[in-house]
Design a protein around this motif. Structure first.
Motif, PDB file in Angstrom:
ATOM      1  N   MET A   1     -19.906 -12.290 -51.487  1.00 28.21           N
ATOM      2  CA  MET A   1     -18.802 -12.372 -50.512  1.00 28.21           C
ATOM      3  C   MET A   1     -17.986 -13.641 -50.737  1.00 28.21           C
ATOM      4  O   MET A   1     -16.758 -13.612 -50.663  1.00 28.21           O
ATOM      5  CB  MET A   1     -19.347 -12.331 -49.083  1.00 28.21           C
ATOM      6  N   ALA A   2     -18.651 -14.748 -51.014  1.00 30.85           N
ATOM      7  CA  ALA A   2     -17.943 -16.003 -51.269  1.00 30.85           C
ATOM      8  C   ALA A   2     -17.075 -15.882 -52.520  1.00 30.85           C
ATOM      9  O   ALA A   2     -15.923 -16.347 -52.532  1.00 30.85           O
ATOM     10  CB  ALA A   2     -18.945 -17.149 -51.418  1.00 30.85           C
ATOM     11  N   ARG A   3     -17.593 -15.235 -53.547  1.00 31.27           N
ATOM     12  CA  ARG A   3     -16.816 -15.053 -54.784  1.00 31.27           C
ATOM     13  C   ARG A   3     -15.655 -14.087 -54.571  1.00 31.27           C
ATOM     14  O   ARG A   3     -14.563 -14.314 -55.070  1.00 31.27           O
ATOM     15  CB  ARG A   3     -17.738 -14.576 -55.907  1.00 31.27           C
ATOM     16  N   ILE A   4     -15.898 -13.008 -53.822  1.00 32.20           N
ATOM     17  CA  ILE A   4     -14.830 -12.052 -53.523  1.00 32.20           C
ATOM     18  C   ILE A   4     -13.690 -12.769 -52.813  1.00 32.20           C
ATOM     19  O   ILE A   4     -12.519 -12.608 -53.162  1.00 32.20           O
ATOM     20  CB  ILE A   4     -15.358 -10.886 -52.655  1.00 32.20           C
ATOM     21  N   THR A   5     -14.039 -13.566 -51.814  1.00 34.96           N
ATOM     22  CA  THR A   5     -13.039 -14.294 -51.036  1.00 34.96           C
ATOM     23  C   THR A   5     -12.213 -15.212 -51.928  1.00 34.96           C
ATOM     24  O   THR A   5     -10.981 -15.232 -51.841  1.00 34.96           O
ATOM     25  CB  THR A   5     -13.717 -15.090 -49.910  1.00 34.96           C
ATOM     26  N   ALA A   6     -12.878 -15.941 -52.814  1.00 35.39           N
ATOM     27  CA  ALA A   6     -12.175 -16.880 -53.691  1.00 35.39           C
ATOM     28  C   ALA A   6     -11.282 -16.156 -54.696  1.00 35.39           C
ATOM     29  O   ALA A   6     -10.115 -16.538 -54.892  1.00 35.39           O
ATOM     30  CB  ALA A   6     -13.186 -17.764 -54.417  1.00 35.39           C
ATOM     31  N   VAL A   7     -11.794 -15.120 -55.318  1.00 35.75           N
ATOM     32  CA  VAL A   7     -11.020 -14.387 -56.328  1.00 35.75           C
ATOM     33  C   VAL A   7      -9.836 -13.685 -55.675  1.00 35.75           C
ATOM     34  O   VAL A   7      -8.713 -13.716 -56.196  1.00 35.75           O
ATOM     35  CB  VAL A   7     -11.928 -13.385 -57.084  1.00 35.75           C
ATOM     36  N   ALA A   8     -10.067 -13.065 -54.518  1.00 38.59           N
ATOM     37  CA  ALA A   8      -8.980 -12.383 -53.810  1.00 38.59           C
ATOM     38  C   ALA A   8      -7.909 -13.376 -53.363  1.00 38.59           C
ATOM     39  O   ALA A   8      -6.707 -13.078 -53.437  1.00 38.59           O
ATOM     40  CB  ALA A   8      -9.532 -11.608 -52.618  1.00 38.59           C
ATOM     41  N   ALA A   9      -8.331 -14.560 -52.920  1.00 43.71           N
ATOM     42  CA  ALA A   9      -7.367 -15.580 -52.481  1.00 43.71           C
ATOM     43  C   ALA A   9      -6.482 -16.018 -53.641  1.00 43.71           C
ATOM     44  O   ALA A   9      -5.269 -16.220 -53.465  1.00 43.71           O
ATOM     45  CB  ALA A   9      -8.099 -16.779 -51.883  1.00 43.71           C
ATOM     46  N   GLU A  10      -7.064 -16.143 -54.809  1.00 39.38           N
ATOM     47  CA  GLU A  10      -6.281 -16.534 -55.986  1.00 39.38           C
ATOM     48  C   GLU A  10      -5.255 -15.456 -56.353  1.00 39.38           C
ATOM     49  O   GLU A  10      -4.094 -15.759 -56.622  1.00 39.38           O
ATOM     50  CB  GLU A  10      -7.226 -16.791 -57.160  1.00 39.38           C
TER      51      GLU A  10
ATOM     52  N   ALA B   1      -8.537  -9.206 -61.573  1.00 38.30           N
ATOM     53  CA  ALA B   1      -9.132 -10.485 -61.163  1.00 38.30           C
ATOM     54  C   ALA B   1     -10.637 -10.337 -60.967  1.00 38.30           C
ATOM     55  O   ALA B   1     -11.415 -11.198 -61.406  1.00 38.30           O
ATOM     56  CB  ALA B   1      -8.471 -10.987 -59.883  1.00 38.30           C
ATOM     57  N   PHE B   2     -11.076  -9.255 -60.336  1.00 35.46           N
ATOM     58  CA  PHE B   2     -12.507  -9.026 -60.112  1.00 35.46           C
ATOM     59  C   PHE B   2     -13.219  -8.814 -61.447  1.00 35.46           C
ATOM     60  O   PHE B   2     -14.321  -9.309 -61.657  1.00 35.46           O
ATOM     61  CB  PHE B   2     -12.742  -7.831 -59.190  1.00 35.46           C
ATOM     62  N   GLU B   3     -12.574  -8.069 -62.346  1.00 37.43           N
ATOM     63  CA  GLU B   3     -13.169  -7.818 -63.655  1.00 37.43           C
ATOM     64  C   GLU B   3     -13.293  -9.125 -64.441  1.00 37.43           C
ATOM     65  O   GLU B   3     -14.345  -9.416 -65.019  1.00 37.43           O
ATOM     66  CB  GLU B   3     -12.316  -6.814 -64.428  1.00 37.43           C
ATOM     67  N   GLN B   4     -12.230  -9.924 -64.441  1.00 36.31           N
ATOM     68  CA  GLN B   4     -12.254 -11.199 -65.169  1.00 36.31           C
ATOM     69  C   GLN B   4     -13.291 -12.155 -64.587  1.00 36.31           C
ATOM     70  O   GLN B   4     -13.878 -12.953 -65.308  1.00 36.31           O
ATOM     71  CB  GLN B   4     -10.869 -11.849 -65.162  1.00 36.31           C
ATOM     72  N   ALA B   5     -13.514 -12.077 -63.290  1.00 35.28           N
ATOM     73  CA  ALA B   5     -14.500 -12.945 -62.633  1.00 35.28           C
ATOM     74  C   ALA B   5     -15.921 -12.422 -62.811  1.00 35.28           C
ATOM     75  O   ALA B   5     -16.878 -13.097 -62.432  1.00 35.28           O
ATOM     76  CB  ALA B   5     -14.174 -13.072 -61.145  1.00 35.28           C
ATOM     77  N   GLY B   6     -16.056 -11.223 -63.372  1.00 36.02           N
ATOM     78  CA  GLY B   6     -17.379 -10.651 -63.596  1.00 36.02           C
ATOM     79  C   GLY B   6     -18.103 -10.267 -62.319  1.00 36.02           C
ATOM     80  O   GLY B   6     -19.325 -10.350 -62.256  1.00 36.02           O
ATOM     81  N   LEU B   7     -17.345  -9.833 -61.300  1.00 37.19           N
ATOM     82  CA  LEU B   7     -17.968  -9.485 -60.020  1.00 37.19           C
ATOM     83  C   LEU B   7     -18.791  -8.198 -60.097  1.00 37.19           C
ATOM     84  O   LEU B   7     -19.704  -8.003 -59.304  1.00 37.19           O
ATOM     85  CB  LEU B   7     -16.913  -9.358 -58.922  1.00 37.19           C
ATOM     86  N   GLY B   8     -18.435  -7.312 -61.008  1.00 38.51           N
ATOM     87  CA  GLY B   8     -19.198  -6.082 -61.158  1.00 38.51           C
ATOM     88  C   GLY B   8     -18.947  -5.042 -60.081  1.00 38.51           C
ATOM     89  O   GLY B   8     -19.732  -4.107 -59.930  1.00 38.51           O
ATOM     90  N   ILE B   9     -17.869  -5.219 -59.314  1.00 33.65           N
ATOM     91  CA  ILE B   9     -17.505  -4.233 -58.297  1.00 33.65           C
ATOM     92  C   ILE B   9     -16.004  -3.988 -58.368  1.00 33.65           C
ATOM     93  O   ILE B   9     -15.244  -4.803 -58.895  1.00 33.65           O
ATOM     94  CB  ILE B   9     -17.893  -4.682 -56.867  1.00 33.65           C
TER      95      ILE B   9
END
Length: 149
Positions: free
Chosen positions: A102-111, A24-32
């Motif tokens: 942090m906002a993106r992490i929260t959203a991606v993790a929630a999904e 999910a993090f990779e697909q969202a392009g979070l880079g972490i």
């Protein structure tokens, strides 16, 4: 037909959940990585904590945390500063540039979490969380107990 041992199920679910979160993090392009995201979440929840105390809270080895903090600091997401009461110790804080991530992490993790928990009621999720918290407390207590000779 024998039942799969509980430990095997726990390990497999943890591995699959981590892989799902990483994807999910990779697909969202979070880079972490999910480990780095976990570090950011803990730093956000416990601002200004010493590195050693943060590692203990996260139940990771201090050197594991240092490597993660090094990468996060290189991306200007965390800042380590000397503790005024002990300059050998480092206090860890998020930088202002971490807020959007942090906002993106929260959203991606929630999904990813919602997908994982699909089909479970709120009561089942609460009971599951309570059980996991209890297991974690038992394991932490066992890890800290003096070994029998």
């Amino acid at each position: 037909m024998s039942e799969t041992p509980l430990g095997f199920v726990l390990f497999e679910v943890a591995r699959l959940y981590r892989a799902r979160t990483e994807r999910a993090f990779e697909q969202a392009g979070l880079g972490i990585t999910s480990g780095e995201a976990r570090t950011l979440v803990y730093v956000n929840q416990h601002p200004g904590l010493r590195q050693t105390a943060l590692a203990e809270k996260m139940n990771v080895e201090p050197m594991t945390l240092v490597a993660s903090l090094d990468r996060l600091e290189a991306h200007d997401l965390v800042r380590r500063e000397p503790d005024p009461s002990d300059r050998r110790a480092k206090l860890v804080n998020l930088t202002p540039s971490a807020a959007p991530l942090m906002a993106r992490i929260t959203a991606v993790a929630a999904e990813a979490r919602a997908e994982t928990l699909q089909g479970l009621s709120d009561d089942q999720v609460a009971a599951f969380r309570a059980t996991l918290e209890h297991l974690r407390a038992n394991l932490v207590r066992c890890a800290r107990a003096p070994e029998d000779a």
